[in-house]
Design a protein around this motif. Structure first.
Motif, PDB file in Angstrom:
ATOM      1  N   PRO A 311      43.819  35.194  33.517  1.00  0.00           N
ATOM      2  CA  PRO A 311      43.349  34.669  32.241  1.00  0.00           C
ATOM      3  C   PRO A 311      44.199  35.232  31.104  1.00  0.00           C
ATOM      4  N   PHE A 313      44.475  37.799  28.137  1.00  0.00           N
ATOM      5  CA  PHE A 313      43.818  39.108  28.045  1.00  0.00           C
ATOM      6  C   PHE A 313      42.707  39.121  26.996  1.00  0.00           C
ATOM      7  N   SER A 361      46.669  47.347  27.196  1.00  0.00           N
ATOM      8  CA  SER A 361      47.287  47.759  25.935  1.00  0.00           C
ATOM      9  C   SER A 361      46.215  48.217  24.954  1.00  0.00           C
TER      10      SER A 361
HETATM   11  P1  ADP Z   1      53.353  38.441  35.195  1.00  0.00           P
HETATM   12  O1  ADP Z   1      52.874  37.876  36.502  1.00  0.00           O
HETATM   13  O2  ADP Z   1      54.725  38.064  34.819  1.00  0.00           O
HETATM   14  O3  ADP Z   1      53.112  39.892  35.063  1.00  0.00           O
HETATM   15  P2  ADP Z   1      51.223  36.884  34.004  1.00  0.00           P
HETATM   16  O4  ADP Z   1      51.466  35.903  32.914  1.00  0.00           O
HETATM   17  O5  ADP Z   1      50.857  36.395  35.343  1.00  0.00           O
HETATM   18  O6  ADP Z   1      52.515  37.798  34.019  1.00  0.00           O
HETATM   19  O7  ADP Z   1      50.105  37.877  33.578  1.00  0.00           O
HETATM   20  C1  ADP Z   1      50.219  38.621  32.486  1.00  0.00           C
HETATM   21  C2  ADP Z   1      48.836  39.059  32.070  1.00  0.00           C
HETATM   22  O8  ADP Z   1      48.992  40.037  31.073  1.00  0.00           O
HETATM   23  C3  ADP Z   1      48.002  37.953  31.463  1.00  0.00           C
HETATM   24  O9  ADP Z   1      46.662  38.137  31.803  1.00  0.00           O
HETATM   25  C4  ADP Z   1      48.200  38.198  29.983  1.00  0.00           C
HETATM   26  O10 ADP Z   1      47.162  37.686  29.195  1.00  0.00           O
HETATM   27  C5  ADP Z   1      48.202  39.705  29.962  1.00  0.00           C
HETATM   28  N1  ADP Z   1      48.759  40.289  28.739  1.00  0.00           N
HETATM   29  C6  ADP Z   1      49.756  39.837  27.965  1.00  0.00           C
HETATM   30  N2  ADP Z   1      49.917  40.637  26.899  1.00  0.00           N
HETATM   31  C7  ADP Z   1      48.998  41.622  27.003  1.00  0.00           C
HETATM   32  C8  ADP Z   1      48.642  42.755  26.216  1.00  0.00           C
HETATM   33  N3  ADP Z   1      49.280  43.057  25.099  1.00  0.00           N
HETATM   34  N4  ADP Z   1      47.626  43.529  26.648  1.00  0.00           N
HETATM   35  C9  ADP Z   1      46.980  43.258  27.770  1.00  0.00           C
HETATM   36  N5  ADP Z   1      47.264  42.225  28.541  1.00  0.00           N
HETATM   37  C10 ADP Z   1      48.262  41.409  28.172  1.00  0.00           C
END
Ligand code: ADP
Ligand code: MG
Length: 744
Positions: A311, A313, A361
């Motif tokens: 989802p 975050f 984060s």
């Molecule tokens: P990957 O598989 O490349 O690591 P994804 O897009 O599958 O990336 O997942 C990334 C996750 O990290 C998603 O749930 C996204 O909402 C979350 N995310 C992105 N930025 C932040 C942030 N600043 N703090 C916490 N979660 C984050």
């Protein structure tokens, strides 16, 4: 009579294994289950099943609404009067939307979620009933919780537990039931769940991080912790699942030879999603959106039949509620599509396991992500300060963080193939590594330049605008910096994220408080604020070097190197749990108000007990399958070979016959050896269990299970997997890997 006997016995064999073939045939024939598409876009039905602010506004009197929002935003308790008014509106919304029951929804230490449903009806005093819901019922309940694990807490205090509404997480409707997210605590105040300590840890990090963030921006009031989890899972056809008692009972295959093709070609990752699976995903997504879960990304994972859902975050507490909710939803929706979802960390040997990356984060209420490198030196100093403090927290508590993600099930994944090692280290990427290096080597003059003339030439302390390049990623690191967040990758797919989030947020809170104290002391000695911060950051960088590792985490050299660096390299899960009771952990948890020593002790008892029970169940299932499924089938096959051999001998002259039968004899002997070993090892395993069960100390018992039962299980499996390659395919009773992983 030979012929008759043979025919009869092969008939029996076919009947015996027919469950497998029936399952395979069913799986082959499956059609895509059509998805009922909502007529509107998600914009319209998003969060329809949630009593969010919009619905609150609609259903609550204005005064009640204002007071409730104030309580939520400022973390204030709510009065009984307010609760009554909220409850009345909430009930009206719930019944308008078809709910007839309500439940306090909580997260007991057994994992998963728990609920006890009550109907809204009350006597109306005139022989009939009315549907009613009071503030008292909303705010507090006393589930008869004596059978939830409490690690001895309630025995000690002879106190009952109660559940209480967590107003920071909105109530929702699931299966015609109003679900109220609650904490679960004993009457003496000890937490009996995951949510209570999570909320405490989030409070602690809010307080500590806000104080440090105010060095850079005095407007900051609160710091939120954010979590974006990525849930990995496997799907198996429902019929094939049912034909595997090990999957049904333990969630993983306790035996099964690798199929010829598995993930070598890497053709599954990001490949096109099979249609049946896509229908499942779509259906799940719709359900998620109705429940206000911002499901966003879906794709294939590395292993065949492995997938991921992520989802957008959210605040950590809500994100975690949503993850727990989704694990339940996945199961329900999968059944509708004739799948079963496997959340186990390692359902199949030899291919990737499933994790749940926790993207984490911190961000301020003024809208700043604290792990985002900025453009100005001041922003970058803030970034470095938070970055270095996370490094320090993870370094000091690396053993504890490992304990926070350890479990009997995740043990198959950590330290194994295609998974993070059982050692916690931080990956920063080369750009940050360079910055850390430059900062460390900077002289006092550089620092003074920096501190004195902000915004002009920052010299060595200047941090280049850091746009992390996406290729600079290391998939082998258990804790990786990925641009504006850290990704705690060691978390297991079946875990409650709270466990990891409690340890991480609490450790960072402790570290930030310590940092603040040191910086303030320097300022008291008349150092300039920025100089003080820089000096402290520099000290942390030097201190934390051992936790920084950008190399290949899967290599054996790293294990040796990590041991030299003094990182926690323990691999035995029951011993890893000891980290919770180390003095520095107890001190950290007490200082941050997250756990008392008593709670930590009680929780560890439960951890050990759960570990033991999980292995105990697996070991029993394996023993049963080995002796009652595999041994009889292999024996029957062996006697067929013997029959055949006897016939060959009568047909052929002695010399030729010997040459012909030598190989068959070898096979028969080979089968005998495996059969013998299986029986022997099963006996050994049962005895090991018996001995372990006599131990009264939960820790020792778990260690005995780890040291003596688990290795016996592995040996039994090896022999069974060898037999699988030898025994007639038609006779083999359990669906094979190639069937479970490739039919869809
Ligand atoms: P990957 O598989 O490349 O690591 P994804 O897009 O599958 O990336 O997942 C990334 C996750 O990290 C998603 O749930 C996204 O909402 C979350 N995310 C992105 N930025 C932040 C942030 N600043 N703090 C916490 N979660 C984050
Ligand atoms: Mg990721």
């Amino acid at each position: 009579s030979y012929t008759f006997f043979n025919q009869l016995s092969s008939l029996i064999q076919i009947i015996m294994s027919s469950l497998r073939f029936k399952a395979v045939a069913e799986a082959f024939d499956r059609k895509v289950v059509p998805v009922e598409m909502p007529k509107e876009s998600p914009e319209v039905y998003y969060a329809d099943a949630v009593f969010n602010r919009q619905r609150m506004f609609e259903y609550l009197p204005k005064k009640t609404f204002d007071q409730l929002i104030d309580a939520i935003d400022n973390k204030r308790p709510i009065s009984r009067e307010l609760a009554d008014s909220v409850a009345a509106g909430m009930k009206r919304w719930a019944t308008d939307n078809g709910a007839r029951h309500y439940t306090h929804w909580f997260h007991p230490l057994t994992g998963g979620t728990a609920e006890k449903h009550d109907s809204f009806i009350e006597h109306d005093g005139k022989g009939g009933v009315v549907e009613e819901f009071t503030g008292k019922l909303l705010v507090q309940q006393e589930p008869d919780a004596s059978s939830f694990p409490n690690g001895g807490i309630r025995n000690t205090f002879e106190a009952r537990g109660y559940s209480a509404w967590d107003i920071s997480s909105p109530v929702f409707i699931l299966n015609e039931t109003l679900c109220i997210p609650t904490i679960f605590i004993s009457y003496t105040g000890e937490s009996l769940d995951f949510k209570t300590p999570l909320l405490r840890a989030l409070n602690a990090v809010d307080k500590a991080a806000a104080e440090v963030a105010r060095y850079f921006d005095p407007e900051v009031k609160h710091v939120m912790s954010y979590l974006g989890w990525e849930q990995e899972y496997f799907l198996v056809d429902a019929s094939l699942f049912s034909a595997r008692p090990d999957l049904v009972m333990t969630g993983r295959t306790l035996m099964g030879h690798e199929s010829a093709k598995n993930q070598q070609l890497e053709d599954h990752y990001f490949g096109s999603i099979p249609q049946r699976v896509q229908a499942f995903m779509l259906d799940l997504e719709i359900e998620c959106h109705k429940l206000g879960i911002p499901a966003h990304t879906r794709h294939n994972e590395v292993a065949p039949n492995q997938f991921e859902l992520a989802p957008i975050f959210e605040e950590t507490n809500l994100a975690n509620d949503h993850n727990l909710l989704i694990m339940t939803l996945m199961d329900t929706v999968a059944r509708k599509h004739n799948f079963r979802v496997l959340l186990h960390e390692k359902p199949f040997a030899g291919i990737n396991g499933s994790g749940k990356h926790n993207n984490w984060s911190l961000g301020t209420d003024t809208g700043t992500l604290l792990f985002s490198p900025g453009k100005t030196p001041r922003e970058n100093l803030r970034f470095m300060a938070f970055f270095a403090n996370v490094m320090a927290a993870v370094y000091r508590h690396n053993g504890l963080l490992k304990a926070s993600i350890s479990s009997a099930t995740n043990a198959h994944r950590l330290g194994a193939n295609e998974a993070p090692p059982a050692i916690i280290s931080i990956f920063t990427g080369s750009q940050i590594a360079e910055v850390l290096d430059r900062l460390e080597k900077s002289t006092d003059d550089d620092l003074i330049t920096f501190a004195g003339k902000e915004g002009i030439d920052m010299g060595v302390a200047q941090i280049p605008e850091i746009m992390l390049d996406n290729t600079d990623r290391n998939r082998t690191s258990p804790f990786a910096f990925t641009g504006n967040r850290f990704e705690f990758r060691a978390v297991g797919s079946s875990a409650n994220c709270a466990s990891a989030m409690i340890a991480l947020n609490a450790a960072v809170a402790e570290q930030l408080a310590e940092f603040k104290k040191r910086v303030d002391a320097r300022v008291d000695r008349e150092e300039s604020l920025y100089h003080a911060i820089l000096e402290e950051v520099k000290a942390l960088i030097v201190e934390c070097k051992p936790i920084h590792f950008d190399g290949n985490g899967y290599s054996d050299e790293w294990k040796e190197e990590a041991a030299r660096r003094g990182l926690d390299c323990e691999t035995s899960v029951p011993r890893i749990f000891d980290a919770y009771l180390r003095p520095e952990s107890v001190e950290m948890f007490e200082k941050t108000g997250v756990f008392s020593k008593l709670e930590l002790k009680a929780r560890n008892e439960i951890k050990w007990e759960t570990y033991t029970k999980k292995i105990q169940i697996e070991s029993r299932v394996l023993g049963d399958l080995a002796l009652n499924h595999i041994v009889p089938v292999a024996t029957r096959y062996q006697s067929m070979l013997v029959d055949n051999l006897v016939k060959l001998k009568t047909l052929f002259p002695v010399a030729k016959g010997n040459a012909l039968t030598a190989r068959d004899l070898g096979t028969i002997e080979n089968i005998s050896e495996h059969l013998c070993a299986i029986k022997e090892e099963t006996e050994r395993m049962t005895n090991a269990r018996k001995q372990a069960n006599h131990l009264t100390c939960e820790r020792e018992k778990a260690i005995a299970y780890h040291d003596n039962v688990v290795p016996a299980m592995e040996r039994i499996r090896q022999h069974i997997d060898k037999l699988e390659l030898m025994v007639d395919d038609e006779m083999w009773p359990l669906p094979k890997y190639r069937e479970m992983l490739f039919i869809r």
